[in-house]
Design a protein around this motif. Structure first.
Motif, PDB file in Angstrom:
ATOM      1  N   GLY A   1       0.028  -5.340  -4.803  1.00  0.00           N
ATOM      2  CA  GLY A   1       1.231  -5.665  -5.570  1.00  0.00           C
ATOM      3  C   GLY A   1       2.083  -4.453  -5.887  1.00  0.00           C
ATOM      4  N   THR A   2       1.511  -3.260  -5.767  1.00  0.00           N
ATOM      5  CA  THR A   2       2.283  -2.048  -6.052  1.00  0.00           C
ATOM      6  C   THR A   2       3.062  -1.587  -4.819  1.00  0.00           C
ATOM      7  OG1 THR A   2       0.508  -0.532  -5.395  1.00  0.00           O
ATOM      8  CG2 THR A   2       0.516  -1.260  -7.696  1.00  0.00           C
ATOM      9  N   MET A   3       2.820  -2.252  -3.707  1.00  0.00           N
ATOM     10  CA  MET A   3       3.496  -1.916  -2.441  1.00  0.00           C
ATOM     11  C   MET A   3       4.989  -2.235  -2.570  1.00  0.00           C
ATOM     12  SD  MET A   3       3.124  -1.303   0.920  1.00  0.00           S
ATOM     13  CE  MET A   3       4.617  -1.150   1.851  1.00  0.00           C
ATOM     14  N   THR A   4       5.840  -1.243  -2.279  1.00  0.00           N
ATOM     15  CA  THR A   4       7.272  -1.499  -2.365  1.00  0.00           C
ATOM     16  C   THR A   4       7.901  -1.355  -0.981  1.00  0.00           C
ATOM     17  OG1 THR A   4       7.535   0.817  -2.981  1.00  0.00           O
ATOM     18  CG2 THR A   4       7.587  -0.787  -4.779  1.00  0.00           C
ATOM     19  N   GLY A   5       8.962  -2.102  -0.749  1.00  0.00           N
ATOM     20  CA  GLY A   5       9.668  -2.016   0.533  1.00  0.00           C
ATOM     21  C   GLY A   5       8.880  -2.643   1.665  1.00  0.00           C
TER      22      GLY A   5
END
Lengths: 358, 221
Positions: A191-195
């Motif tokens: 869930g902390t993965m961005t982009g």
């Protein structure tokens, strides 16, 4: 109206519940779950330690469930207990206790298959989650895709050929230096993965040219995916995750976690979609600990929505191992007139009763 | 007036035993091979022993469970059964050291003197307890069980002036629930039903390895 006291000790949760009702109209009167945290240090459940802990937990847990339901043993119509599948030593505590409690109190006893319990879990909270439906049961020990035309009739469509879904989460968590059990840690990290995720793992056994009847049309396999994660960790020469403080490689680990989770949930969503479509089911019921994964629930819902199917998933307490689902399945078996004898035994594995040919 | 009935259960070995007693009189007795592949036989044996004695669970004064050491799973089956019966009717649960129930094959009582009661603990070890037996066969004292190497049995027995008794020994013997009739009351202790567990005699293997690796005891929680 029938009131069931249920006991579940198949793995590392000592649980008791009281449920009352008839048919599909039931009310959960209490649910007590005592989780054994001690296994975390071992990175997995130690059967002998789990069995010992069940013995010292069983009386307080059952007493609390009766107290919370505001009933006494005399108010209970039957005792239900999980007798398969699971850790035999752990199961035997619940089974032996339930047998003598029922015998002493003069109550009938019902043996319940743990996985049938998972099929009933969602119906406790969602009155619409009743057959006919497609079921996906995903836990640390099982990955089963079933068609359920009615309670007690279960058509096994597919299963894992190697690791169970929850087992894959645990193993990948270990590779990423995350604690056991790994499911919610991977979901949180993903869930902390961005982009856009630069990393993508292939979805095992989901070729477009597969046809119903092909042996791998419904089955899943996660060992290759696990190996792909291992290679990704090695290629990036990721050092062990620091136990305290900030992880300088958090972004790389988050990308791997997200790519793994995507591959796993997409695979399960595709297989579940195929099952629901083939059997014309408009309801999909999820169960088992991995059903706590919100990405899985959302992805399955997204995949089956085009043909109007709805997905039902249990709350966390009812997704993981619990006695409420054993009470609910026990009520079904009790109403069918089933009774267990005093020689009821525990089994590590056993097919779900009522399995019908695919 | 007859004494109120006691139900005794022991499953420290692969043979579980059950007895209904009134005072020092054994009213009924049953045994069951533990860990059958297809059925669990100890609970039926309990029901049969009660039935043969015409005693209902609600009429029991207490349940006495063999408190180990011995076969982990068998001990737990007996303990779970004992707990369920007690909870059903608010009965007190008592425990007796399983080795204090050791009796010679084919006979009800031990001869007067000192005995070294032995149970297989696997991996070349045995659980050993010293029993003091008075004339008439009553067991009046039992030392805490110790784990000793099977090859040391004769030496330990000689050291304490005791005669060894156990499965496969010259004096063949095994624990029997009915032997509770000849165990001094001081050796039968009331337990706390909720938290009681038998003395397993050994830690779980995984715990032994963990503690060796970490140099400290594993605490629950």
């Amino acid at each position: 109206m029938t009131r069931i006291l249920a006991i579940e000790t198949s793995c590392d949760e000592t649980s008791a519940a009281v449920l009352a009702g008839s048919g599909d109209a039931t009310a959960l009167e209490s649910l007590v779950i005592l989780s054994q945290d001690v296994h975390r240090v071992f990175g997995g459940v130690v059967p002998e330690i789990a069995s010992r802990a069940h013995l010292t937990a069983i009386v307080p847990v059952v007493e609390q469930s009766l107290r919370e339901a505001r009933v006494s043993l005399a108010d209970v119509d039957a005792v239900a207990v999980t007798n398969a599948p699971g850790l035999v030593g752990a199961l035997l505590v619940g089974v032996s206790f339930a047998k003598s409690l029922a015998f002493g109190a003069g109550k009938p006893l019902v043996g319940v298959h743990h996985m049938e319990g998972h099929l009933f879990a969602t119906a406790i909270e969602h009155s619409e989650a009743v057959p006919p439906f497609t079921a996906l049961l995903v836990s640390g020990g099982h990955t089963l895709l079933l068609d359920v035309p009615e309670w007690g009739s279960y058509r096994l469509l597919g299963a894992t050929r190697d690791d169970a879904a929850g087992e894959a989460f645990d193993k990948v968590a270990k590779l990423l230096g995350l604690p056991y059990p790994g499911g919610r840690h991977i979901e949180a990290l993903a869930g902390t993965m961005t982009g856009e995720n630069p990393l993508r793992f292939s979805r095992p056994m989901t070729r477009r040219d597969q046809q119903p009847g092909d042996p791998d049309y419904f089955d899943v396999s996660f060992s290759g995916l696990k190996t792909a994660v291992l290679h990704a960790v090695r290629e990036r020469s990721l050092p062990p995750r620091p136990e305290h403080g900030e992880d300088p490689d958090a972004a790389a680990r988050a990308a791997i976690a997200a790519a793994f989770q995507d591959a796993l949930v997409d695979t399960l969503a595709e297989k579940t979609y195929r099952a629901a479509r083939l059997h014309g089911r408009t309801r999909v019921v999820l169960g088992g600990g991995v059903a706590c994964n919100r990405t899985l629930v959302a992805r399955v819902a997204e995949r089956v929505r085009p043909f109007g199917a709805t997905v039902y998933a249990p709350s966390v307490r009812l997704a993981t191992d619990n006695a409420a689902m054993i009470a609910r399945a026990g009520l079904f078996r009790f109403e069918r007139g089933e009774r267990a004898a005093l020689d009821l035994n525990a089994y590590a594995s056993q097919p779900i009763p009522g399995m019908i040919a695919a | 007036m007859t004494a109120p009935p006691t139900l005794a259960i022991d499953a420290s070995t692969y043979l579980g035993t059950v007895a209904v007693l009134r005072g020092e009189t054994v009213v009924s007795e049953r045994e069951a091979a533990m860990r059958g592949e297809h059925e669990e036989r100890l609970m039926p044996a309990v029901a049969e022993a009660l039935d043969a004695a015409s005693v209902r669970v609600s009429e029991l004064a207490r349940v006495v469970c063999g408190g180990g050491p011995g076969s982990f799973t068998s001990l737990r089956i007996a303990s779970s059964i004992a707990k369920g019966l007690c909870m059903a009717h608010g009965l007190p649960l008592f425990a007796v050291p399983s080795l204090a129930l050791m009796r010679p094959a084919g006979r009800l009582l031990l001869e007067e003197g000192r005995w070294l009661a032995l149970l297989d603990a696997m991996r070349g070890d045995v659980y050993a307890t010293l029993l003091d037996v008075e004339r008439g066969g009553r067991v009046t004292a039992a030392s805490p069980p110790r784990l000793i190497a099977a090859v040391d049995v004769d030496r330990v027995a000689a050291e304490f002036g005791a005669r060894p008794i156990g499965a496969g020994l010259r004096q063949e013997g095994r624990p029997r629930a009915s032997a509770l009739a000849s165990v001094a009351p001081e050796l039968i202790a009331e337990t706390t039903l909720s938290s009681w567990e038998p003395s397993y005699g050994r830690l779980a293997e995984a715990q032994v390895r963990w503690e060796a690796a970490h140099g400290r005891a594993l605490t629950a929680g």
